[in-house]
Scaffold this motif. Structure first.
Motif, PDB file in Angstrom:
ATOM      1  N   ALA A  85       0.715  -1.354  -0.173  1.00  0.00           N
ATOM      2  CA  ALA A  85      -0.056   0.179   0.037  1.00  0.00           C
ATOM      3  C   ALA A  85       0.797   1.281  -0.088  1.00  0.00           C
ATOM      4  O   ALA A  85       0.548   2.054  -0.783  1.00  0.00           O
ATOM      5  CB  ALA A  85      -1.002  -0.063   1.339  1.00  0.00           C
ATOM      6  N   ALA A  86       1.830   1.102   0.978  1.00  0.00           N
ATOM      7  CA  ALA A  86       2.704   2.560   0.875  1.00  0.00           C
ATOM      8  C   ALA A  86       3.555   2.881  -0.443  1.00  0.00           C
ATOM      9  O   ALA A  86       3.238   4.133  -0.871  1.00  0.00           O
ATOM     10  CB  ALA A  86       3.741   2.361   2.130  1.00  0.00           C
ATOM     11  N   ALA A  87       3.866   1.812  -1.022  1.00  0.00           N
ATOM     12  CA  ALA A  87       4.554   2.156  -2.321  1.00  0.00           C
ATOM     13  C   ALA A  87       3.611   2.379  -3.304  1.00  0.00           C
ATOM     14  O   ALA A  87       3.621   3.161  -4.066  1.00  0.00           O
ATOM     15  CB  ALA A  87       5.414   0.617  -2.730  1.00  0.00           C
ATOM     16  N   PHE A  88       2.535   1.775  -3.073  1.00  0.00           N
ATOM     17  CA  PHE A  88       1.322   2.017  -4.313  1.00  0.00           C
ATOM     18  C   PHE A  88       1.053   3.655  -4.103  1.00  0.00           C
ATOM     19  O   PHE A  88       0.875   4.461  -5.183  1.00  0.00           O
ATOM     20  CB  PHE A  88       0.019   1.272  -4.086  1.00  0.00           C
ATOM     21  N   ARG A  89       0.678   4.139  -2.874  1.00  0.00           N
ATOM     22  CA  ARG A  89       0.286   5.606  -2.705  1.00  0.00           C
ATOM     23  C   ARG A  89       1.446   6.443  -3.292  1.00  0.00           C
ATOM     24  O   ARG A  89       1.272   7.460  -3.772  1.00  0.00           O
ATOM     25  CB  ARG A  89       0.269   5.728  -1.240  1.00  0.00           C
ATOM     26  N   GLU A  90       2.623   5.921  -3.162  1.00  0.00           N
ATOM     27  CA  GLU A  90       3.920   6.700  -3.325  1.00  0.00           C
ATOM     28  C   GLU A  90       3.950   6.887  -5.006  1.00  0.00           C
ATOM     29  O   GLU A  90       4.127   7.946  -5.458  1.00  0.00           O
ATOM     30  CB  GLU A  90       5.107   6.175  -2.687  1.00  0.00           C
ATOM     31  N   PHE A  91       3.663   5.866  -5.423  1.00  0.00           N
ATOM     32  CA  PHE A  91       3.562   5.768  -7.035  1.00  0.00           C
ATOM     33  C   PHE A  91       2.616   6.764  -7.551  1.00  0.00           C
ATOM     34  O   PHE A  91       2.787   7.386  -8.562  1.00  0.00           O
ATOM     35  CB  PHE A  91       3.326   4.353  -7.494  1.00  0.00           C
ATOM     36  N   ILE A  92       1.428   6.650  -6.978  1.00  0.00           N
ATOM     37  CA  ILE A  92       0.353   7.505  -7.576  1.00  0.00           C
ATOM     38  C   ILE A  92       0.751   8.746  -7.290  1.00  0.00           C
ATOM     39  O   ILE A  92       0.460   9.578  -8.286  1.00  0.00           O
ATOM     40  CB  ILE A  92      -1.010   7.091  -6.735  1.00  0.00           C
ATOM     41  N   GLU A  93       1.380   9.175  -6.291  1.00  0.00           N
ATOM     42  CA  GLU A  93       1.557  10.649  -6.075  1.00  0.00           C
ATOM     43  C   GLU A  93       2.800  11.032  -7.024  1.00  0.00           C
ATOM     44  O   GLU A  93       2.714  12.405  -7.676  1.00  0.00           O
ATOM     45  CB  GLU A  93       2.144  10.877  -4.566  1.00  0.00           C
ATOM     46  N   GLU A  94       3.481  10.397  -7.555  1.00  0.00           N
ATOM     47  CA  GLU A  94       4.663  10.624  -8.269  1.00  0.00           C
ATOM     48  C   GLU A  94       4.242  10.580  -9.604  1.00  0.00           C
ATOM     49  O   GLU A  94       4.910  11.409 -10.608  1.00  0.00           O
ATOM     50  CB  GLU A  94       5.850   9.779  -8.066  1.00  0.00           C
ATOM     51  N   HIS A  95       3.280  10.040 -10.149  1.00  0.00           N
ATOM     52  CA  HIS A  95       2.965   9.754 -11.484  1.00  0.00           C
ATOM     53  C   HIS A  95       1.573  10.401 -11.863  1.00  0.00           C
ATOM     54  O   HIS A  95       1.200  10.285 -12.982  1.00  0.00           O
ATOM     55  CB  HIS A  95       2.920   8.270 -11.898  1.00  0.00           C
ATOM     56  N   LYS A  96       1.015  11.093 -11.270  1.00  0.00           N
ATOM     57  CA  LYS A  96      -0.160  11.930 -11.380  1.00  0.00           C
ATOM     58  C   LYS A  96       0.102  12.888 -12.392  1.00  0.00           C
ATOM     59  O   LYS A  96       1.111  13.452 -12.527  1.00  0.00           O
ATOM     60  CB  LYS A  96      -0.697  12.882 -10.285  1.00  0.00           C
ATOM     61  N   GLN A  97      -0.800  12.740 -13.669  1.00  0.00           N
ATOM     62  CA  GLN A  97      -0.536  13.778 -14.768  1.00  0.00           C
ATOM     63  C   GLN A  97      -2.009  14.324 -14.992  1.00  0.00           C
ATOM     64  O   GLN A  97      -3.070  13.831 -14.797  1.00  0.00           O
ATOM     65  CB  GLN A  97      -0.274  12.905 -16.043  1.00  0.00           C
ATOM     66  N   ASP A  98      -1.788  15.818 -15.174  1.00  0.00           N
ATOM     67  CA  ASP A  98      -2.965  16.525 -15.393  1.00  0.00           C
ATOM     68  C   ASP A  98      -3.703  16.163 -16.584  1.00  0.00           C
ATOM     69  O   ASP A  98      -3.025  15.640 -17.707  1.00  0.00           O
ATOM     70  CB  ASP A  98      -2.589  17.999 -15.464  1.00  0.00           C
ATOM     71  N   PHE A  99      -5.152  16.051 -16.505  1.00  0.00           N
ATOM     72  CA  PHE A  99      -5.911  15.429 -17.460  1.00  0.00           C
ATOM     73  C   PHE A  99      -5.759  16.336 -18.790  1.00  0.00           C
ATOM     74  O   PHE A  99      -5.298  15.656 -19.761  1.00  0.00           O
ATOM     75  CB  PHE A  99      -7.288  15.380 -17.135  1.00  0.00           C
TER      76      PHE A  99
END
Length: 657
Positions: free
Chosen positions: A352-366
């Protein structure tokens, strides 16, 4: 509709400390109770519950309300759903008011479908855990997916036996209507015989926001080319696919608290993420997002992050529908998972922790992501690029709320750079789409019957102007604060003392006195909120009743109830009893002062009106040439000044200088 008698029973039983205490650990602090706010993360308690006022207030995030609004906010229920929840808690039988035969028939059918779905959910869960086939096939499948028993029971997963009619036989034997069983999709007719529609499949119940089962998703486990992998319930009176997101019931509090909704595609993605501790996630069940689903998300948060497990080219078509999300005011981000990964597999592999970190680092504006994907597709084709410029401009034009102005300008700047076009040209094109939409909206409004304006009816410019004015004057001190405070004081007096005697000789009440002043409250009060409350109060007063603060505090109109709570909460410090001894003066304080407060407040408002009349009369006199008219204005001026003097003396102070 719930009858007024039932509502009164519910309200009379409510204990706000008990209700809030069901969700928040409260500790007594003097007359009130204190705890950590459930609506935002905090370490130092700032959430206060007042049993005497029957309101709660968080001094950290500012949220406030009553017991009903707490249930509505915490559980994301409607007013009626919150009342039903309270009725169930206090074991109060809900009495319905008279409704049309058609509506009554609809309600009865909806209730029947909910009951059948509830029975089916329990039947399939029992089969999963207590039947040999259910354990060997269904339970084994879920365990292979990595689901724990706790997770399986939480999501109420189940299994339907791979036999022709085991379920339908049991259901009919228990008295469930065969026609309704077909309507839910649980049963179908083959060769004029009822058969189980989900046989040999694992079952995923689909819940509404209050936890009732709307329908089912059923996944086949045997490999076959003839049957679809998933079967979903058909649409009926309670299940409308475009209005439902899988997992909302389990995710709603986490979405609200984290202020972000993660959107995935499948049932198992949601379940795996929840099991890993990532609970602010729902699924669209593989369909394109609809406006109703977007509005459901917006009920909890303005931040939507969509997690895709396909490559960029494969999601281009899905991006087209997300313009609706921008139009709804959602802040949309996209995340692409590594190749050959989906949320289910990825969170189980990295945690879970690494998954959340991945989400935060790879968010792209629509908007920017959509532009970059489309630019690659357009290449050097000028026609495609021209079409892309128009598409992006139209998307940006939908970001038209006043608070999003800066975001819109940032998009224009970044998109013009990526498209390598003139920034001013893109601004002109965006404005063109805004004008076209405004024109279309105005034409639509002109075709409708004129009505009181709402946010939906106003132009974007009008809304922006109103919001700007509210931002400028809404918070902090301004010229009208003293006047508004006196107007709200009038409301407070009515709510606290409206039924108390004002004059024993005439046997009238404080409410009688206020509603028989020489000027009606419409002309004495300027605040639209206060007018609205007074109109509602007078409506009940004219019917021969005097409502108390509780009637308003638990009003169906939650905006009204919330403002009432704020008015009641806003208190001036009472005069200390020690003043009489220290300064040798007679003082009144607390509830004993209500007569003085009533006269003082009403005199203040009358005095304000008289001063305004004096100013208007003086203005009129300046433009007169006729002697008689000038004489009339002078006499009126003297009369008004005398009234002003008398009222000022009655208040005990010179308010206007």
């Amino acid at each position: 509709m719930i009858s007024q008698n039932t509502i009164q029973q519910i309200l009379s039983r409510i204990d706000i400390v008990e209700i809030v205490g069901s969700f928040v650990k409260l500790k007594k602090r003097g007359a009130n109770y204190l705890g950590n706010c459930p609506f935002h993360n905090e370490k130092t308690p700032s959430f206060t519950v007042s049993p005497s006022k029957e309101i709660y207030k968080c001094f950290g995030c500012g949220v406030s309300g009553n017991a009903v609004s707490f249930i509505m906010e915490h559980e994301k229920y409607s007013y009626v759903e919150a009342l039903r929840w309270l009725a169930q808690k206090y074991q109060i039988e809900v009495e319905e008011t008279e409704v049309s035969p058609q509506l009554k028939q609809f309600q009865q059918l909806a209730d029947s479908l909910y009951i059948i779905n509830g029975f089916a959910k329990d039947y399939f869960a029992d089969t999963l855990f207590n039947n040999e086939e259910g354990q060997n096939v269904g339970l084994s499948y879920f365990e292979e997916r990595g689901f724990t028993e706790e997770t399986i029971r939480k999501f109420q997963l189940g299994y339907c036996l791979n036999t022709r009619d085991s379920f339908v036989k049991t259901a009919v034997a228990k008295g469930y209507n065969l026609e309704y069983l077909q309507k839910t999709g649980l049963v179908t007719i083959r060769n004029e015989q009822p058969v189980d529609n989900y046989r040999g499949r694992v079952i995923f119940p689909i819940h509404n926001q209050s936890g009732k089962v709307l329908g089912f998703g059923a996944r086949i486990l045997q490999k076959t080319d003839k049957a679809p992998k998933y079967i979903n319930s058909p649409e009926n009176e309670i299940y409308i696919k475009s209005r439902v997101l899988y997992g909302t019931y389990f995710a709603r509090q986490s979405i609200d608290k984290l202020n972000e909704c993660l959107l995935v595609e499948g049932y198992t993605d949601v379940i795996s993420l929840h099991q890993a501790g990532v609970e602010n996630v729902v699924a669209s069940s593989g369909t394109s997002l609809t406006q109703d689903q977007l509005r459901l998300i917006k009920k909890y948060t303005n931040n939507l992050t969509i997690i895709y497990d396909g490559d960029a080219a494969g999601i281009k078509a899905a991006l087209r529908g997300l313009d609706m999300a921008v139009e709804e005011g959602l802040n949309v981000k996209l995340v692409l998972l590594p190749e050959k990964e989906d949320p289910d597999s990825y969170v189980q592999r990295i945690g879970a922790a690494a998954f959340r970190e991945f989400i935060e680092e790879h968010k792209q504006d629509f908007v920017l992501f959509k532009l970059q994907i489309s630019l690659k597709d357009a290449g050097n084709d000028s026609a495609k690029k021209s079409q892309l410029v128009n598409e992006i401009a139209e998307t940006i034009s939908k970001i038209d709320k006043a608070e999003d102005f800066t975001r819109q300008q940032d998009y224009i700047r970044q998109c013009s750079q990526l498209l390598k076009i003139d920034e001013q040209g893109l601004i002109t094109l965006v404005n063109k789409f805004i004008r076209e939409r405004l024109t279309k909206r105005e034409q639509q409004n002109n075709r409708n019957t004129p009505a009181a304006p709402s946010d939906d009816d106003l132009s974007d410019e009008a809304i922006a102007a109103m919001e700007a004015a509210e931002a400028q004057y809404g918070g902090g001190e301004n010229l009208f604060n003293k006047d508004e405070k006196q107007e709200k004081e009038l409301v407070k007096i009515l709510l606290r003392f409206g039924d108390k005697p004002f004059s024993e000789e005439e046997r009238n009440t404080v409410a009688d006195y206020i509603f028989h002043l020489p000027y009606d409250f419409e002309s004495l009060v300027s605040s639209e909120l206060v007018k609205r409350i007074l109109r509602e109060y007078k409506r009940i007063y004219d019917e021969g009743n005097i409502p108390d603060k509780k009637w308003f505090l638990y009003h169906e109109d939650q905006d009204l109830a919330k403002n009432i709570a704020l008015i009641i909460e806003d208190k001036e410090a009472d005069l200390s009893v020690n003043w009489k001894e220290r300064f040798e003066i007679d003082t009144v304080f607390g509830d004993v002062a209500y007569l003085k407060d009533t006269i003082s407040t009403s005199n203040y408002l009358i005095l304000r009106k008289i001063k305004k009349m004096i100013e208007e009369n003086q203005q009129e006199a300046m433009n007169l040439t006729d002697f008689e008219e000038m004489k009339r204005c002078m006499e009126l001026h003297q009369h008004l000044k005398q009234l002003e003097k008398e009222l000022t003396q009655g208040l005990g102070t010179v308010i206007f200088k």
